[in-house]
Design an enzyme around this catalytic site. Structure first.
Site, PDB file in Angstrom:
ATOM      1  N   ASP A 112      39.684  25.851  43.345  1.00 20.22           N
ATOM      2  CA  ASP A 112      39.886  26.076  44.777  1.00 20.22           C
ATOM      3  C   ASP A 112      39.663  24.750  45.487  1.00 20.22           C
ATOM      4  O   ASP A 112      38.856  23.921  45.042  1.00 20.22           O
ATOM      5  CB  ASP A 112      38.921  27.128  45.308  1.00 20.22           C
ATOM      6  CG  ASP A 112      39.319  28.552  44.914  1.00 20.22           C
ATOM      7  OD1 ASP A 112      40.511  28.790  44.693  1.00 20.22           O
ATOM      8  OD2 ASP A 112      38.419  29.406  44.850  1.00 20.22           O
ATOM      9  N   ASP A 128      46.639  31.272  46.437  1.00 22.06           N
ATOM     10  CA  ASP A 128      46.200  32.231  47.443  1.00 22.06           C
ATOM     11  C   ASP A 128      47.092  32.178  48.680  1.00 22.06           C
ATOM     12  O   ASP A 128      47.424  33.211  49.268  1.00 22.06           O
ATOM     13  CB  ASP A 128      44.749  31.960  47.845  1.00 22.06           C
ATOM     14  CG  ASP A 128      43.777  32.027  46.675  1.00 22.06           C
ATOM     15  OD1 ASP A 128      44.054  32.784  45.719  1.00 22.06           O
ATOM     16  OD2 ASP A 128      42.760  31.321  46.716  1.00 22.06           O
TER      17      ASP A 128
END
Length: 158
Positions: A112, A128
């Site tokens: 991330d 995402d």
């Protein structure tokens, strides 16, 4: 069908390239401001799902995501000629889900990197982003289809 697969492959490739770049060129925990006070690149790893829930449930995520990917592919083959917006939406969701699936399957964690600094929001990745855009398009398509059905039903009843 090919154009939707290409959209999914592009989403997957962009996600994987950015994750690779962050993992290769940034130290874990390093932060690089993109727009001061708004968004920064923060190198972290996530062994869970959104908001860090279900940490270390690798097998669960792999199985569930594999089922979802198969379901999206089968449904996409069924609707791509008649429901173009929905097909693009599913292609984006597919590409994003595949990106996170590959990370979990190969590394046991997801890279991330995107962090909003003006709000308290979890760090996320491009997979995402593609999934959220795809879901938003599904919602828009559903609302549009519902509205069209409602207008058609009113026209028939008049």
């Amino acid at each position: 069908m090919l154009r939707y697969l290409i959209v999914g492959i592009i989403a997957f490739s962009v996600d994987q390239f950015i994750k690779w770049s962050v993992a290769t060129y940034m130290d874990l925990g390093q932060k690089i401001p993109l727009i001061s006070g708004v968004i920064q690149v923060t190198s972290i790893r996530n062994r869970g799902a959104a908001f860090g829930i279900l940490q270390n449930q690798r097998l669960f995520f792999i199985v569930v995501t594999a089922i979802v990917l198969i379901g999206i592919f089968v449904y996409l083959r069924k609707i791509y000629r008649k429901q173009k917006m929905l097909a693009y939406a599913l292609a984006l969701i597919f590409g994003g889900a595949l990106g996170n699936f590959v990370d979990r399957a190969l590394h046991g964690e997801v890279v991330d990197m995107l962090e909003f600094t003006f709000i308290n929001y979890p760090v996320f990745n491009m997979a995402d982003v593609f999934i959220v855009i795809g879901v938003a398009l599904v919602m828009i398509d559903t609302l549009r289809a519902s509205r069209t059905e409602k207008i058609s039903a009113q026209a028939l009843s008049e």
